[in-house]
Design a protein around this motif. Structure first.
Motif, PDB file in Angstrom:
ATOM      1  N   LEU A  87     -12.210 -12.562   0.480  1.00 49.96           N
ATOM      2  CA  LEU A  87     -12.017 -11.220   0.114  1.00 49.96           C
ATOM      3  C   LEU A  87     -10.776 -10.439   0.636  1.00 49.96           C
ATOM      4  CD1 LEU A  87     -16.018 -10.151   0.631  1.00 49.96           C
ATOM      5  CD2 LEU A  87     -14.607 -10.459  -1.727  1.00 49.96           C
ATOM      6  N   ALA A  88     -10.331 -10.898   1.956  1.00 50.90           N
ATOM      7  CA  ALA A  88      -9.385 -10.132   2.408  1.00 50.90           C
ATOM      8  C   ALA A  88      -7.931  -9.991   1.592  1.00 50.90           C
ATOM      9  CB  ALA A  88      -9.053 -10.814   3.890  1.00 50.90           C
ATOM     10  N   PRO A  89      -7.490 -11.175   1.105  1.00 44.47           N
ATOM     11  CA  PRO A  89      -6.272 -10.873   0.017  1.00 44.47           C
ATOM     12  C   PRO A  89      -6.665 -10.085  -1.172  1.00 44.47           C
ATOM     13  CG  PRO A  89      -6.816 -13.242   0.624  1.00 44.47           C
ATOM     14  CD  PRO A  89      -7.808 -12.538   0.984  1.00 44.47           C
ATOM     15  N   VAL A  90      -7.787  -9.965  -1.660  1.00 44.23           N
ATOM     16  CA  VAL A  90      -8.155  -9.189  -2.928  1.00 44.23           C
ATOM     17  C   VAL A  90      -8.323  -7.636  -2.569  1.00 44.23           C
ATOM     18  CG1 VAL A  90     -10.051  -8.628  -4.430  1.00 44.23           C
ATOM     19  CG2 VAL A  90      -9.671 -10.877  -3.768  1.00 44.23           C
ATOM     20  N   VAL A  91      -8.618  -7.383  -1.181  1.00 43.56           N
ATOM     21  CA  VAL A  91      -8.713  -6.074  -0.544  1.00 43.56           C
ATOM     22  C   VAL A  91      -7.316  -5.764  -0.258  1.00 43.56           C
ATOM     23  CG1 VAL A  91      -9.408  -4.657   1.373  1.00 43.56           C
ATOM     24  CG2 VAL A  91     -11.074  -6.207   0.216  1.00 43.56           C
ATOM     25  N   THR A  92      -6.453  -6.478   0.330  1.00 47.40           N
ATOM     26  CA  THR A  92      -4.929  -6.165   0.869  1.00 47.40           C
ATOM     27  C   THR A  92      -4.321  -5.983  -0.086  1.00 47.40           C
ATOM     28  OG1 THR A  92      -5.582  -7.524   2.981  1.00 47.40           O
ATOM     29  CG2 THR A  92      -3.187  -6.780   2.264  1.00 47.40           C
ATOM     30  N   TRP A  93      -4.133  -6.821  -1.248  1.00 53.24           N
ATOM     31  CA  TRP A  93      -3.291  -6.850  -2.356  1.00 53.24           C
ATOM     32  C   TRP A  93      -3.702  -6.266  -3.625  1.00 53.24           C
ATOM     33  CZ3 TRP A  93       1.543  -7.929  -0.670  1.00 53.24           C
ATOM     34  CH2 TRP A  93       1.706  -8.748   0.625  1.00 53.24           C
ATOM     35  N   GLY A  94      -5.023  -5.854  -3.628  1.00 53.02           N
ATOM     36  CA  GLY A  94      -5.388  -5.368  -4.886  1.00 53.02           C
ATOM     37  C   GLY A  94      -6.152  -3.832  -4.818  1.00 53.02           C
ATOM     38  N   ILE A  95      -7.322  -3.901  -3.871  1.00 51.95           N
ATOM     39  CA  ILE A  95      -8.200  -2.800  -4.015  1.00 51.95           C
ATOM     40  C   ILE A  95      -7.469  -1.589  -3.073  1.00 51.95           C
ATOM     41  CG2 ILE A  95     -10.205  -1.802  -2.993  1.00 51.95           C
ATOM     42  CD1 ILE A  95     -11.450  -4.662  -3.473  1.00 51.95           C
ATOM     43  N   LEU A  96      -6.644  -1.856  -1.904  1.00 54.62           N
ATOM     44  CA  LEU A  96      -6.056  -0.915  -1.302  1.00 54.62           C
ATOM     45  C   LEU A  96      -4.987  -0.229  -1.875  1.00 54.62           C
ATOM     46  CD1 LEU A  96      -6.615  -2.130   2.649  1.00 54.62           C
ATOM     47  CD2 LEU A  96      -7.746  -0.150   1.414  1.00 54.62           C
ATOM     48  N   PRO A  97      -4.120  -1.052  -2.421  1.00 55.48           N
ATOM     49  CA  PRO A  97      -2.929  -0.570  -3.316  1.00 55.48           C
ATOM     50  C   PRO A  97      -3.534   0.201  -4.537  1.00 55.48           C
ATOM     51  CG  PRO A  97      -2.447  -2.881  -2.758  1.00 55.48           C
ATOM     52  CD  PRO A  97      -3.977  -2.520  -2.388  1.00 55.48           C
ATOM     53  N   LEU A  98      -4.542   0.123  -5.008  1.00 61.10           N
ATOM     54  CA  LEU A  98      -5.176   0.674  -6.007  1.00 61.10           C
ATOM     55  C   LEU A  98      -5.715   2.030  -5.670  1.00 61.10           C
ATOM     56  CD1 LEU A  98      -5.773   0.317  -9.175  1.00 61.10           C
ATOM     57  CD2 LEU A  98      -7.820  -0.580  -8.743  1.00 61.10           C
ATOM     58  N   PHE A  99      -6.491   1.834  -4.553  1.00 63.39           N
ATOM     59  CA  PHE A  99      -6.928   3.113  -3.826  1.00 63.39           C
ATOM     60  C   PHE A  99      -5.867   4.245  -3.533  1.00 63.39           C
ATOM     61  CE2 PHE A  99      -7.972   5.696  -0.118  1.00 63.39           C
ATOM     62  CZ  PHE A  99      -8.953   6.218  -0.611  1.00 63.39           C
ATOM     63  N   GLY A 100      -4.602   3.626  -2.862  1.00 58.92           N
ATOM     64  CA  GLY A 100      -3.762   4.557  -2.721  1.00 58.92           C
ATOM     65  C   GLY A 100      -2.905   4.936  -3.920  1.00 58.92           C
ATOM     66  N   PHE A 101      -2.724   4.183  -4.916  1.00 53.97           N
ATOM     67  CA  PHE A 101      -2.133   4.663  -6.284  1.00 53.97           C
ATOM     68  C   PHE A 101      -2.658   5.808  -6.679  1.00 53.97           C
ATOM     69  CE2 PHE A 101      -1.832   4.271 -10.919  1.00 53.97           C
ATOM     70  CZ  PHE A 101      -0.452   4.463 -10.941  1.00 53.97           C
ATOM     71  N   VAL A 129      -3.299   9.405  -3.551  1.00 56.81           N
ATOM     72  CA  VAL A 129      -2.118   9.840  -3.139  1.00 56.81           C
ATOM     73  C   VAL A 129      -1.462  10.542  -4.257  1.00 56.81           C
ATOM     74  CG1 VAL A 129      -0.019   9.540  -2.174  1.00 56.81           C
ATOM     75  CG2 VAL A 129      -2.063   8.091  -1.448  1.00 56.81           C
ATOM     76  N   GLY A 130      -1.813  10.410  -5.364  1.00 60.55           N
ATOM     77  CA  GLY A 130      -0.924  10.905  -6.455  1.00 60.55           C
ATOM     78  C   GLY A 130      -1.663  12.442  -6.745  1.00 60.55           C
ATOM     79  N   LEU A 164       0.832  -0.939  -0.080  1.00 60.14           N
ATOM     80  CA  LEU A 164      -0.050  -0.041   0.020  1.00 60.14           C
ATOM     81  C   LEU A 164       0.832   1.338   0.031  1.00 60.14           C
ATOM     82  CD1 LEU A 164      -2.772   1.652   0.218  1.00 60.14           C
ATOM     83  CD2 LEU A 164      -2.746   1.058   2.660  1.00 60.14           C
ATOM     84  N   LEU A 165       1.998   1.185   0.854  1.00 62.60           N
ATOM     85  CA  LEU A 165       2.833   2.674   0.836  1.00 62.60           C
ATOM     86  C   LEU A 165       3.741   2.652  -0.566  1.00 62.60           C
ATOM     87  CD1 LEU A 165       3.974   4.657   2.520  1.00 62.60           C
ATOM     88  CD2 LEU A 165       5.805   3.058   3.409  1.00 62.60           C
ATOM     89  N   LEU A 166       3.915   1.602  -1.019  1.00 66.28           N
ATOM     90  CA  LEU A 166       4.699   1.624  -2.336  1.00 66.28           C
ATOM     91  C   LEU A 166       3.930   1.898  -3.373  1.00 66.28           C
ATOM     92  CD1 LEU A 166       7.128  -1.773  -2.075  1.00 66.28           C
ATOM     93  CD2 LEU A 166       7.663   0.744  -1.888  1.00 66.28           C
ATOM     94  N   THR A 167       2.715   1.600  -3.599  1.00 70.26           N
ATOM     95  CA  THR A 167       1.878   2.155  -4.611  1.00 70.26           C
ATOM     96  C   THR A 167       1.351   3.507  -4.419  1.00 70.26           C
ATOM     97  OG1 THR A 167      -0.013   0.940  -3.591  1.00 70.26           O
ATOM     98  CG2 THR A 167       0.967  -0.281  -5.276  1.00 70.26           C
ATOM     99  N   SER A 168       1.330   3.818  -3.265  1.00 71.62           N
ATOM    100  CA  SER A 168       0.820   5.221  -2.913  1.00 71.62           C
ATOM    101  C   SER A 168       1.931   6.434  -3.341  1.00 71.62           C
ATOM    102  CB  SER A 168       0.684   5.554  -1.328  1.00 71.62           C
ATOM    103  OG  SER A 168      -0.436   4.842  -1.171  1.00 71.62           O
ATOM    104  N   LEU A 169       3.546   5.510  -2.894  1.00 67.58           N
ATOM    105  CA  LEU A 169       4.336   6.644  -3.341  1.00 67.58           C
ATOM    106  C   LEU A 169       4.590   6.559  -4.883  1.00 67.58           C
ATOM    107  CD1 LEU A 169       7.109   5.702  -0.634  1.00 67.58           C
ATOM    108  CD2 LEU A 169       5.888   7.653  -0.823  1.00 67.58           C
ATOM    109  N   ALA A 170       4.331   5.437  -5.580  1.00 68.27           N
ATOM    110  CA  ALA A 170       4.249   5.532  -7.071  1.00 68.27           C
ATOM    111  C   ALA A 170       3.395   6.316  -7.481  1.00 68.27           C
ATOM    112  CB  ALA A 170       4.069   4.069  -7.575  1.00 68.27           C
ATOM    113  N   GLY A 171       1.993   6.584  -7.030  1.00 65.01           N
ATOM    114  CA  GLY A 171       1.044   7.381  -7.684  1.00 65.01           C
ATOM    115  C   GLY A 171       1.678   8.778  -7.274  1.00 65.01           C
ATOM    116  N   LEU A 172       2.219   9.171  -5.945  1.00 67.06           N
ATOM    117  CA  LEU A 172       2.707  10.624  -5.869  1.00 67.06           C
ATOM    118  C   LEU A 172       3.917  10.944  -6.606  1.00 67.06           C
ATOM    119  CD1 LEU A 172       2.438  13.134  -3.998  1.00 67.06           C
ATOM    120  CD2 LEU A 172       4.329  11.867  -2.618  1.00 67.06           C
TER     121      LEU A 172
END
Length: 393
Positions: A266-280, A283-284, A26-34
């Motif tokens: 659902l937990a893996p989908v949310v943790t590894w897909g939805i939340l990183p996508l949301f951060g990307f 945060v951009g 989540l942190l890495l995808t957020s930084l990628a968006g920024l």
């Protein structure tokens, strides 16, 4: 026998299953968006997240681009998983009695009221800024859990469970705030349709229906009705999670309960897909024109003080009052110093805070200062909480 060496595959598997792994992604995808939003490829990044994706049958209130589909659509599953986790804890976990529920719930309420009041006090005289009062009220469990796990024995198991329950209650209360205060004008026919679907979901629970597909269909129909009704559609995840049965059929004790089955899916989908996508996507923000003086504006100062001061003051104060008035007791092996350090970590407001910031200041030039305040307040809260628990205890 010699210890079996840990292979690279073992490390990847541990990372995949650990809370720190999800937080890192989540942190890495957020930084990628920024980074992309402030790079020569900024135009392409903006074009990607605003790519038109509109379904005509959803009407004028339907999501219009990828970013809106993530925030208004996929995040419904995030809130569903939040409800499933707290329901599991209530049925058979650390919240299985009223006294255990009371302590984190009281702390969560205090941790919402105080930062909201501080924000309103700081932004007094700025009517447009006041709309963001709910931004500093939530705690992000995705980041607090890896920090307290990294602290190891410095945080007792009871205190760890208390903080996680508090963060989940925070998220639930945040969802209620979003539904009540950040929706559009109500459209009553759609609201009645949403009520009918909700009654049907409750009826399915009462009738002992255990098939996930029936609840999935109900969730989709409820989401569509809420989208048109004016309430925030992610509330569909909350209602569906509450209606899912938490126990297996009496004659089939070896079967997995629907709540557990849905959470594991659902937990893996949310943790590894939805939340990183949301951060990307959220945060951009472009930092063009951002300067140090902007940090002194009412909105970022209100958010930072709400997260850094209001959250720990509200959580710690409400929790200590609850124990002083004999409403409940502190978790086992938990000192007031440990409780204060964990209260500092409650100022990490990321996912829900960004979510509310977009709703509160949609189309406004205040959204960038608000997100800067969220970043600064969350980072400072994480640092102060970690330093206190790492060196003070």
């Amino acid at each position: 026998m010699p210890d079996t060496p840990v292979t690279f595959t073992d490390r990847i598997r541990r990372f995949w299953s650990s809370p720190a792994g999800g937080a890192s992604v989540l942190l890495l995808t957020s930084l990628a968006g920024l980074t992309l939003a402030n790079s020569p490829w900024a135009a392409g990044y903006t074009a990607l997240i605003t790519l038109p994706v509109k379904l005509s049958f959803l009407g004028a209130r339907g999501p219009e681009n990828i970013d809106a589909w993530v925030s208004d659509g996929l995040m419904t599953l995030f809130f569903l998983v939040v409800i499933l986790e707290i329901k599991k804890e209530i049925v058979s976990g650390h919240l299985s009695s009223l006294r255990r529920i009371a302590l984190p719930l009281i702390g969560a309420v205090g941790g919402m009221v105080v930062p909201a009041l501080i924000y309103l006090l700081v932004t007094y005289g700025h009517p447009e800024a006041a709309r963001g009062w709910a931004i500093p009220v939530a705690t992000d469990a995705a980041f607090t859990l890896p920090i307290i796990l990294a602290l190891g024995h410095r945080v007792s198991p009871g205190a760890r469970a208390w903080l996680m329950a508090l963060a989940i209650f925070d998220d639930v209360l945040g969802i209620v705030v979003i539904a009540l205060f950040y929706g559009a004008a109500l459209y009553w026919p759609a609201l009645v349709a949403a009520l009918i679907v909700t009654v049907a979901l409750v009826g399915a629970n009462r009738a002992g229906v255990r098939t996930l597909w029936g609840y999935a269909l109900g969730c989709v129909l409820l989401w569509a009705a809420l989208l048109v009704s004016g309430l925030h559609p992610t509330l569909a995840g909350v209602v569906t999670g509450l209606c899912l049965p938490a126990t297996a059929p009496a004659m089939h004790n070896r079967q997995t309960a629907p709540v557990d089955k849905a959470a594991s899916m659902l937990a893996p989908v949310v943790t590894w897909g939805i939340l990183p996508l949301f951060g990307f996507m959220n945060v951009g923000i472009s930092l063009m024109g951002v300067h140090a003086g902007m940090m002194l504006k009412a909105v970022p100062v209100g958010i930072m003080t709400g997260l850094l001061i209001g959250k720990p003051a509200g959580v710690f104060g409400a929790t200590m009052l609850a124990t002083r008035w004999k409403i409940t007791t502190l978790p086992a092996a938990t000192s007031t110093g440990m409780l204060f350090g964990l209260s500092l970590l409650c100022g990490i407001g990321f996912t829900i805070s960004l979510f509310i910031a977009d709703l509160a200041f949609f189309g406004s030039d205040l959204v960038v200062p608000a997100k800067i305040g969220i970043f600064a307040g969350s980072i400072l809260s994480a640092l102060t909480g970690w330093l206190w628990l790492r060196f003070r205890l």
